[in-house]
Structure formats: structure tokens, C-alpha cells
Design an enzyme around this catalytic site. Structure first.
Site, PDB file in Angstrom:
ATOM      1  N   ASP A 201       5.451  30.121  54.544  1.00 57.92           N
ATOM      2  CA  ASP A 201       4.344  30.628  55.342  1.00 57.92           C
ATOM      3  C   ASP A 201       4.764  31.985  55.927  1.00 57.92           C
ATOM      4  OD1 ASP A 201       1.582  29.593  56.587  1.00 57.92           O
ATOM      5  OD2 ASP A 201       2.703  30.521  58.211  1.00 57.92           O
TER       6      ASP A 201
ATOM      7  N   TYR B 223      -1.246  37.335  63.025  1.00 51.66           N
ATOM      8  CA  TYR B 223      -2.222  37.577  61.955  1.00 51.66           C
ATOM      9  C   TYR B 223      -2.879  38.940  62.156  1.00 51.66           C
ATOM     10  CZ  TYR B 223      -1.910  32.739  60.311  1.00 51.66           C
ATOM     11  OH  TYR B 223      -1.474  31.561  59.791  1.00 51.66           O
TER      12      TYR B 223
ATOM     13  N   HIS C 287       3.154  22.730  51.721  1.00 49.00           N
ATOM     14  CA  HIS C 287       3.341  23.983  52.440  1.00 49.00           C
ATOM     15  C   HIS C 287       4.443  23.878  53.488  1.00 49.00           C
ATOM     16  CE1 HIS C 287       1.907  27.860  53.928  1.00 49.00           C
ATOM     17  NE2 HIS C 287       1.900  27.367  55.158  1.00 49.00           N
TER      18      HIS C 287
END
Length: 432
Positions: free
Chosen positions: A219, A355, A407
Site C-alpha cells: 500500500d 492522499y 493487500h
């Protein structure tokens, strides 16, 4: 961007046993420890422990009991999001039988530290192997994860002889909390993007006395590793990522338009294209919101435990290798440990700001020339084909496709992940 020497800017004094204390009646909590002797010294590294006051946990349970639930979804699956019954079951357990103190006990049994880098205090775990010539390894977590998703690999990586490996497989392990996550400081100004985190990690490893080391992550950890590989600091021998960035530009332009896969792709490449197209079309709204409006989404997440739990549980359900039932891969306590860490540190907004800082498609091909290793887990957002991976990572020293795990590879399959670390970095040990 060059990192400055550790400064006193924004420094809150600390004690070796830091604790979280309440601020007013807002329900927010912040780290406010007292300074130990020598902490003012530039580059100081000093012990850290967690001790959440009981009133913080009482406040959490009160808020959970006061949850106002929405109407039930109108479908029989999760196509509208987290199903009401599933979240109610998790949240009600959170407010009754869940025990945060077990997490504190686990963390406080580990060697945890704080150090200031470029104006921010970074919290990290540093476990040295008992075996000589252990290879230093820094692993970066992701979102909605934390250092808690990495705890299960500490034993297998630092003490391989007790977990099916040999003494030659040993690692010294450094597990930092990214800025804005967990017990690390929250940035108060823009600029803490993945590039800057990568630079900070090199400072950290050198500060701990490591002249050479390797880096790994999934990630956001993969993004940070890619940035570190571009920076290529003298001590970085190689990287391992389990969410590689491989989509070629001539393919990415079709994906941006939402078009069907272009002609000429192999079966593996077409499968990867279709997986990412589905992700962006149906499952990527969380990222768009945090990339463009992290402050807006953060108000609800900071005020409602149930809202925060739903936001994170949705990704546990989608990204574990569990067929949409994350309890098959993670226990409810493990998920709640992570959710509670976000709640107690009030890091919904500060974690989402990464982000906004990055504002890029993290699956688009990179151009990396230092040694790189890649493991493909079947439950990952997309399964990168070897053909694309070789184009992006020019010195691909290891590539393996495994048959389980998703993930959250370190969290879901710690033994398998650890075996992959041993195999991935074996050829680089002779360079230390």
C-alpha cells in the site's frame, strides 16, 4: 527536497513512558509527554510507551452506545457498501467486550522509540536480531493500516530459527509509524508526501547506525519504497514491494478513460487491466475523496466511532483474501485494534492528508534501477503481471506469485510474507 537536521520546531517535551491525555471536553486526545534527560540533544532517540487514560476509553464506549444507525441497505450483498448487520455486530462488540489494554501490553513489551526528524516526532519499533550479521530492514505500513499490521512478522523476521528459517535469514527490524499515523506527529503544514517520508526513513536508518539496509512495504509502504528507490540513498541496497506500480503509459491512457482493455495484451495483462478498471469504477471513491477533500471527510470520521469503523471495515472486506468476509483473514479484535488506534490518536484527517499530498495514480509504471523484489498476492487490488513488472523495475532480482494472502500481506499471512522477505533479499546480504 533535502531534509534538515532535527530541529526544535513544534517540539513537545516527552517522557520515556509517554501517555495520551485528554484535551478539554471535545473527545480528542493528544500525546503530551514530559521531556527526558538528553532529549533536547540533536538526533536523540528515546524510549516510548503507550498508556491511554481510562477516560478516553470510557468516552469511546459512550459514543459507541450513542450511535445513530442508518437504514438497512436495499440489496442482499455489499454492492451499496458495508452491510448494516455486519457493522452493528462489530461496533457493538467494540463497545462491550473489546479490550484495548491488550494492545497496550503487546506494544509496551516491544522496544519502541521516538526521534525527531525534520521537525516531526516519529514513533517506531526497533527489534534487533540475536543472530550476527542480520540484515537491517525497514518496513512501511499503509492505510487503513498501521504498525499494528506488522507485529506478526517481528518474530519470524528477527528470529528465523524459531520460525522455519536459518540464522542467515535474520533481519534487524525497524517499523516506523508514518507522519500523521498512529503515535507519530501529525504534520501542521503541507509537504509531508511519500518523497519526504522516504528521505526521513534514510535519516532514521542512519541515525540507528545502519550504513546499509533494505526497505519493504505494501500500500503506501510500496509507494514510499518506490520513492526511496528513485532517491537511491547510498545505504539502500534494494526494495521489496507487494503492491508494485507497473501499468505502462500506453495502457494507462485507456484506463483513465474507462475504456475496455486495448488489443495486444496478454491474458495476465488483460486480467490486471480489468481488475484496476473495476477498482476505479466501483471501489475507488474513498481514495478520490481523501485525495481531493480530506478535511471534509475527516469531520465525520473524527466524531463518530461507527463512521470510522465503517470507513475502515469496508477496505478490510474488499482487500483481504477473504471473499468479502474479512473475519476469515483477520479477527475482529485485530481489526478493532487498528480502528481504535486511529480513533484514540484522532488521525482520520492526518492520515488522509497523505492522499492529498500524493495526488497521483500509484499503479502507473515507475522507472526504478536499483535492485527490486516483488511478491504478488492473489487478494491484492490487482495482480501485476511479470511483463509489466520487469519494465518498471529494471533490476528485478526476485518475482514470485503466491497462492494466498491479500493487500494486508504481513497481517494476513505473516509466515508466508516472512518467507518471501528471506527469499527476496538473500542475494543482497553479501553486499552488507
Amino acid at each position: 527536497m533535502a531534509l534538515s537536521s532535527p530541529s526544535r520546531r513544534g517540539f513537545l517535551s516527552m517522557s520515556a513512558a509517554a501517555s495520551i491525555v485528554t484535551l478539554g471536553v471535545t473527545g480528542t486526545f493528544s500525546l503530551l509527554p514530559a521531556q527526558p534527560a538528553g532529549a533536547a540533544q540533536e538526533g536523540a532517540v528515546y524510549p516510548f510507551q503507550v498508556n491511554v487514560p481510562e477516560e478516553a476509553l470510557v468516552d469511546l464506549r459512550r459514543r459507541v452506545r450513542a450511535t445513530r444507525w442508518p437504514a438497512k441497505e436495499t440489496v442482499k450483498d455489499e454492492s451499496q457498501g458495508v452491510q448494516l448487520a455486519n457493522l452493528q455486530k462489530l461496533v457493538r462488540y467494540w463497545g462491550t467486550d473489546y479490550d484495548w489494554r491488550k494492545v497496550e501490553k503487546t506494544l509496551n513489551a516491544l522496544p519502541m522509540f521516538l526521534t525527531e526528524i525534520d521537525g516531526l516526532r516519529i514513533q517506531f519499533i526497533h527489534v534487533k536480531s540475536k543472530h550476527p550479521n542480520a540484515l537491517p530492514l525497514i518496513i512501511t505500513h499503509g492505510w487503513p493500516g498501521s504498525i499494528l499490521e506488522l507485529l506478526k512478522v517481528i518474530g519470524p523476521l528477527t528470529d528465523p530459527t524459531a520460525h522455519g528459517g536459518t540464522a542467515e535469514d535474520a533481519f534487524d527490524l525497524v517499523l516506523p509509524s508514518m507522519p500523521g499515523y498512529g503515535f507519530s506527529d501529525q504534520p501542521t503544514e503541507p509537504g509531508w508526501d511519500a518523497d519526504r517520508i522516504g528521505l526521513a526513513w534514510d535519516v532514521l536508518m542512519r541515525r540507528l547506525g545502519y550504513e546499509h539496509y533494505v526497505a519493504a512495504g505494501g500500500d503506501w509502504g510500496s509507494v514510499v519504497c518506490d520513492k526511496m528507490a528513485h532517491q537511491a540513498p547510498a545505504g539502500l541496497l534494494g526494495i521489496h514491494v507487494n503492491m508494485p506500480a507497473t501499468v505502462p503509459p500506453e495502457v494507462a491512457k485507456f484506463m483513465r478513460a474507462g475504456d475496455p482493455a486495448p488489443d495486444g495484451l496478454s491474458a495476465d495483462e488483460k486480467a490486471a487491466y480489468d481488475q484496476l478498471n473495476t477498482f476505479f469504477a466501483k471501489n475507488g471513491a474513498y481514495g478520490s475523496m481523501m485525495t481531493t477533500r480530506p478535511q471534509t471527510v475527516g469531520y465525520g470520521l473524527s466524531d463518530s466511532p461507527a463512521g470510522l469503523a465503517a470507513w475502515m471495515y469496508d477496505k478490510f472486506a474488499q482487500w483481504t483474501y477473504s471473499g468479502g468476509e474479512p473475519e476469515r483473514s483477520l479477527t475482529k479484535d485485530e481489526m478493532l485494534d487498528d480502528i481504535t488506534l486511529y480513533w484514540l490518536t484522532n488521525s482520520a484527517i492526518s492520515s488522509a492528508q497523505l492522499y492529498w499530498e500524493n495526488n497521483a495514480n500509484n499503479f502507473n509504471a515507475v522507472d526504478i534501477s536499483i535492485p527490486a523484489a516483488v511478491t504478488i498476492f492473489p487478494g491484492e487490488i490487482y495482480r501485476a503481471p511479470r511483463s509489466w513488472t520487469e519494465r518498471s523495475y529494471h533490476k528485478l532480482i526476485y518475482f514470485n506469485v503466491v497462492d494466498k494472502g491479500g493487500h494486508f500481506a504481513q497481517w494476513e499471512e505473516p509466515q508466508l510474507f516472512s518467507a518471501e522477505m528471506r527469499a527476496a533479499f538473500r542475494s543482497l546480504r553479501q553486499l552488507t
